[in-house]
Scaffold this motif. Sequence first.
Motif, PDB file in Angstrom:
ATOM      1  N   PRO A  51       0.809  -1.220   0.000  1.00  0.00           N
ATOM      2  CA  PRO A  51       0.000   0.000   0.000  1.00  0.00           C
ATOM      3  C   PRO A  51       0.848   1.279   0.000  1.00  0.00           C
ATOM      4  CG  PRO A  51       0.108  -0.880   2.197  1.00  0.00           C
ATOM      5  CD  PRO A  51       0.818  -1.868   1.301  1.00  0.00           C
ATOM      6  N   GLY A  52       2.171   1.137   0.075  1.00  0.00           N
ATOM      7  CA  GLY A  52       3.042   2.311   0.145  1.00  0.00           C
ATOM      8  C   GLY A  52       3.232   2.995  -1.189  1.00  0.00           C
ATOM      9  N   ARG A  53       3.909   4.143  -1.133  1.00  0.00           N
ATOM     10  CA  ARG A  53       4.213   4.918  -2.330  1.00  0.00           C
ATOM     11  C   ARG A  53       5.713   4.931  -2.538  1.00  0.00           C
ATOM     12  NH1 ARG A  53       0.819   9.921  -0.385  1.00  0.00           N
ATOM     13  NH2 ARG A  53       2.882  10.407   0.361  1.00  0.00           N
ATOM     14  N   ALA A  54       6.118   5.051  -3.806  1.00  0.00           N
ATOM     15  CA  ALA A  54       7.542   5.090  -4.133  1.00  0.00           C
ATOM     16  C   ALA A  54       7.774   6.081  -5.263  1.00  0.00           C
ATOM     17  CB  ALA A  54       8.030   3.704  -4.538  1.00  0.00           C
ATOM     18  N   LEU A  55       8.945   6.718  -5.227  1.00  0.00           N
ATOM     19  CA  LEU A  55       9.359   7.669  -6.245  1.00  0.00           C
ATOM     20  C   LEU A  55      10.810   7.392  -6.586  1.00  0.00           C
ATOM     21  CD1 LEU A  55       8.850  10.391  -7.788  1.00  0.00           C
ATOM     22  CD2 LEU A  55       9.702  11.516  -5.755  1.00  0.00           C
ATOM     23  N   LEU A  56      11.111   7.268  -7.879  1.00  0.00           N
ATOM     24  CA  LEU A  56      12.466   6.999  -8.361  1.00  0.00           C
ATOM     25  C   LEU A  56      12.911   8.165  -9.221  1.00  0.00           C
ATOM     26  CD1 LEU A  56      14.895   5.051  -8.987  1.00  0.00           C
ATOM     27  CD2 LEU A  56      13.539   4.242 -10.914  1.00  0.00           C
ATOM     28  N   VAL A  57      14.087   8.723  -8.920  1.00  0.00           N
ATOM     29  CA  VAL A  57      14.702   9.782  -9.712  1.00  0.00           C
ATOM     30  C   VAL A  57      16.074   9.275 -10.117  1.00  0.00           C
ATOM     31  CG1 VAL A  57      15.414  12.196  -9.767  1.00  0.00           C
ATOM     32  CG2 VAL A  57      13.511  11.502  -8.301  1.00  0.00           C
ATOM     33  N   TYR A  58      16.386   9.364 -11.415  1.00  0.00           N
ATOM     34  CA  TYR A  58      17.668   8.847 -11.886  1.00  0.00           C
ATOM     35  C   TYR A  58      18.185   9.696 -13.042  1.00  0.00           C
ATOM     36  CZ  TYR A  58      14.635   6.591 -15.329  1.00  0.00           C
ATOM     37  OH  TYR A  58      13.702   6.338 -16.294  1.00  0.00           O
ATOM     38  N   GLN A  59      19.502   9.574 -13.299  1.00  0.00           N
ATOM     39  CA  GLN A  59      20.146  10.301 -14.380  1.00  0.00           C
ATOM     40  C   GLN A  59      19.711   9.762 -15.725  1.00  0.00           C
ATOM     41  OE1 GLN A  59      24.327  10.069 -13.115  1.00  0.00           O
ATOM     42  NE2 GLN A  59      24.463  12.126 -13.973  1.00  0.00           N
ATOM     43  N   GLN A  60      19.550  10.667 -16.668  1.00  0.00           N
ATOM     44  CA  GLN A  60      19.133  10.300 -18.005  1.00  0.00           C
ATOM     45  C   GLN A  60      19.799  11.280 -18.974  1.00  0.00           C
ATOM     46  OE1 GLN A  60      16.787   7.867 -18.414  1.00  0.00           O
ATOM     47  NE2 GLN A  60      16.447   8.017 -20.589  1.00  0.00           N
ATOM     48  N   GLN A  64      17.350  17.830 -19.568  1.00  0.00           N
ATOM     49  CA  GLN A  64      17.032  17.893 -18.139  1.00  0.00           C
ATOM     50  C   GLN A  64      17.988  17.045 -17.296  1.00  0.00           C
ATOM     51  OE1 GLN A  64      12.956  16.931 -17.417  1.00  0.00           O
ATOM     52  NE2 GLN A  64      12.878  18.115 -15.539  1.00  0.00           N
ATOM     53  N   ARG A  65      18.572  16.019 -17.881  1.00  0.00           N
ATOM     54  CA  ARG A  65      19.562  15.137 -17.276  1.00  0.00           C
ATOM     55  C   ARG A  65      19.024  14.281 -16.137  1.00  0.00           C
ATOM     56  NH1 ARG A  65      25.153  17.754 -16.330  1.00  0.00           N
ATOM     57  NH2 ARG A  65      25.621  15.548 -16.215  1.00  0.00           N
ATOM     58  N   LEU A  66      17.705  14.161 -16.016  1.00  0.00           N
ATOM     59  CA  LEU A  66      17.127  13.248 -15.033  1.00  0.00           C
ATOM     60  C   LEU A  66      15.750  12.820 -15.487  1.00  0.00           C
ATOM     61  CD1 LEU A  66      14.943  14.989 -13.024  1.00  0.00           C
ATOM     62  CD2 LEU A  66      17.110  15.992 -12.409  1.00  0.00           C
ATOM     63  N   SER A  67      15.261  11.745 -14.872  1.00  0.00           N
ATOM     64  CA  SER A  67      13.937  11.228 -15.189  1.00  0.00           C
ATOM     65  C   SER A  67      13.286  10.717 -13.905  1.00  0.00           C
ATOM     66  CB  SER A  67      14.051  10.098 -16.212  1.00  0.00           C
ATOM     67  OG  SER A  67      12.779   9.717 -16.652  1.00  0.00           O
ATOM     68  N   PHE A  68      11.977  10.540 -13.944  1.00  0.00           N
ATOM     69  CA  PHE A  68      11.205  10.135 -12.765  1.00  0.00           C
ATOM     70  C   PHE A  68      10.372   8.911 -13.075  1.00  0.00           C
ATOM     71  CE2 PHE A  68      11.181  14.773 -13.147  1.00  0.00           C
ATOM     72  CZ  PHE A  68      11.856  15.138 -12.013  1.00  0.00           C
ATOM     73  N   LYS A  69      10.145   8.105 -12.058  1.00  0.00           N
ATOM     74  CA  LYS A  69       9.142   7.044 -12.094  1.00  0.00           C
ATOM     75  C   LYS A  69       8.426   7.082 -10.754  1.00  0.00           C
ATOM     76  CE  LYS A  69      11.431   3.804 -15.190  1.00  0.00           C
ATOM     77  NZ  LYS A  69      11.906   2.427 -15.366  1.00  0.00           N
ATOM     78  N   VAL A  70       7.126   6.836 -10.772  1.00  0.00           N
ATOM     79  CA  VAL A  70       6.354   6.866  -9.537  1.00  0.00           C
ATOM     80  C   VAL A  70       5.511   5.602  -9.422  1.00  0.00           C
ATOM     81  CG1 VAL A  70       6.233   9.376  -9.405  1.00  0.00           C
ATOM     82  CG2 VAL A  70       4.471   8.157 -10.605  1.00  0.00           C
ATOM     83  N   HIS A  71       5.204   5.236  -8.188  1.00  0.00           N
ATOM     84  CA  HIS A  71       4.319   4.101  -7.911  1.00  0.00           C
ATOM     85  C   HIS A  71       3.310   4.541  -6.865  1.00  0.00           C
ATOM     86  CE1 HIS A  71       2.761   0.189  -6.854  1.00  0.00           C
ATOM     87  NE2 HIS A  71       3.131   0.394  -5.598  1.00  0.00           N
TER      88      HIS A  71
END
Length: 136
Positions: A51-60, A64-71
């Motif tokens: 049931p938790g939430r997660a956020l991923l930020v990484y170099q791309q 912008q030089r970064l990207s996001f993924k969310v759950h």
Amino acid sequence: MTVIILTACPEGLRGHLTQWLLEISAGVYVGYISSRIRSRLWAKVLEMAGPGRALLVYQQPGEQRLSFKVHDHHWEPVDFDGVTLMRRPTERKSYNPALSSGWSKASKRRRFGRRVPEASDGVPTIPTQSEGKRSS
């Protein structure tokens, strides 16, 4: 660099992430890992988050030089002319008919003049002509 932020996730997932990343604050993991390890860690996060939430930020590579993924997060990444932004949902304000529209009584008094003096019994009195004129 990779950053994973967890909210309300099980302890087992937190323990699994500490094998690869450094926990710098409660639920915030940072580290340099390869894209293959990052994709496997994200798959594990999706599997174990519950049931938790997660956020991923990484170099791309890119401007912008970064990207996001969310759950399971109410903020979502949105591509806006080649730049990824996080869209925060707006709150829909419901109409409450009990609230009156317009100016308050205090603001009307402030805007249009002074208050009418009250007598000792609490009833407003109307000033007479002799009270309104100043004597010299």
